[in-house]
Scaffold this active site. Structure first.
Site, PDB file in Angstrom:
ATOM      1  N   SER A  73      -8.735  27.091  41.596  1.00 18.45           N
ATOM      2  CA  SER A  73      -9.841  26.964  40.655  1.00 18.45           C
ATOM      3  C   SER A  73     -11.123  26.615  41.401  1.00 18.45           C
ATOM      4  O   SER A  73     -11.088  26.006  42.468  1.00 18.45           O
ATOM      5  CB  SER A  73      -9.532  25.885  39.606  1.00 18.45           C
ATOM      6  OG  SER A  73     -10.553  25.824  38.634  1.00 18.45           O
ATOM      7  N   ASP A  74     -12.249  27.038  40.839  1.00 19.11           N
ATOM      8  CA  ASP A  74     -13.542  26.684  41.402  1.00 19.11           C
ATOM      9  C   ASP A  74     -14.549  26.611  40.261  1.00 19.11           C
ATOM     10  O   ASP A  74     -14.401  27.302  39.249  1.00 19.11           O
ATOM     11  CB  ASP A  74     -14.001  27.712  42.439  1.00 19.11           C
ATOM     12  CG  ASP A  74     -15.145  27.175  43.282  1.00 19.11           C
ATOM     13  OD1 ASP A  74     -14.867  26.384  44.212  1.00 19.11           O
ATOM     14  OD2 ASP A  74     -16.297  27.518  43.013  1.00 19.11           O
ATOM     15  N   GLN A  75     -15.562  25.769  40.455  1.00 20.79           N
ATOM     16  CA  GLN A  75     -16.575  25.608  39.419  1.00 20.79           C
ATOM     17  C   GLN A  75     -17.966  25.642  40.032  1.00 20.79           C
ATOM     18  O   GLN A  75     -18.210  25.038  41.069  1.00 20.79           O
ATOM     19  CB  GLN A  75     -16.382  24.285  38.678  1.00 20.79           C
ATOM     20  CG  GLN A  75     -17.329  24.103  37.500  1.00 20.79           C
ATOM     21  CD  GLN A  75     -17.074  22.785  36.785  1.00 20.79           C
ATOM     22  OE1 GLN A  75     -17.387  21.725  37.306  1.00 20.79           O
ATOM     23  NE2 GLN A  75     -16.488  22.859  35.604  1.00 20.79           N
ATOM     24  N   ALA A 110     -13.757  29.033  37.185  1.00 19.99           N
ATOM     25  CA  ALA A 110     -12.841  30.148  37.434  1.00 19.99           C
ATOM     26  C   ALA A 110     -11.452  29.618  37.770  1.00 19.99           C
ATOM     27  O   ALA A 110     -11.309  28.582  38.419  1.00 19.99           O
ATOM     28  CB  ALA A 110     -13.359  30.994  38.588  1.00 19.99           C
TER      29      ALA A 110
END
Length: 197
Positions: A73-75, A110
């Site tokens: 995950s990434d933000q 994401a």
């Protein structure tokens, strides 16, 4: 009849926030640092950056742990076209919040799930819009002293006192703002053979 064994689950992150969110599902999991580079490519849009980094994190761990289900995950936080990083210091946090006062900040979160046992993968991108109320310097100082949000993109913790800074939050999934959209992820885990709940 024997129940089908549940494949091992790994979170490709050392983020305490993401570990706490995934822990809410009551599913056993391990976490591993993906060790990936997190630099933006020239001309790369913010949504593309978040999605690419989530995929790279999941794939980096999946290579080391084949046969597992891996979550990456990434933000990215955006104010207009400016990407807001983790402030790191109280001074930078103060500056971020002063500039966000009365403004909207968009959070693109994401997620990429590699389903090793079934040889498949799927991705998701959540868009959350936070509208800040007009903030006074004194309340920003009080907030930072109380919540210490120096490791949070945008300079706040929505899951704690940071909620007091907002006028509203527009989101399809309230957990996305903290870093992991659990509504979508529950479906992805079920599709990968992990029963939730």
């Amino acid at each position: 009849m024997n129940a089908r064994p549940v494949p091992p689950l790994i979170l490709a992150s050392t983020s305490a926030y993401r570990r706490a969110l995934l822990g809410r599902l009551g599913v056993p999991f391990d976490s591993m640092a993906p060790g990936t580079e997190e630099q933006r490519l020239p001309g790369e849009p913010a949504d593309g950056l978040a999605s690419r980094l989530a995929r790279l994190k999941a794939e980096a761990v999946a290579v080391r742990r084949p046969g597992c289900i891996v979550i990456g995950s990434d933000q990215i936080a955006l104010r207009g076209k400016e990407i807001l990083g983790k402030p790191g210091t109280a001074g930078r946090c103060t500056e971020q919040l002063l500039q966000s006062s009365g403004q909207e900040v968009v959070f693109l979160t994401a997620v990429h799930v590699v389903d090793g046992p079934n040889g498949r993968a799927e991705s998701h991108l959540d868009r959350t819009v936070v509208r800040f109320r007009t903030l006074e310097a004194e309340e920003i100082a009080r907030y930072i002293a109380a919540d210490a949000p120096l490791d949070c993109a945008g300079g706040f913790k929505a899951e704690s006192l940071g909620i007091a800074l907002f006028e509203r939050i527009d989101s399809a999934d309230p957990t996305a703002l903290t870093g992991l959209p659990l509504i979508w992820l529950c479906g992805a885990l079920r599709r990968a053979g992990i029963p939730v709940p």
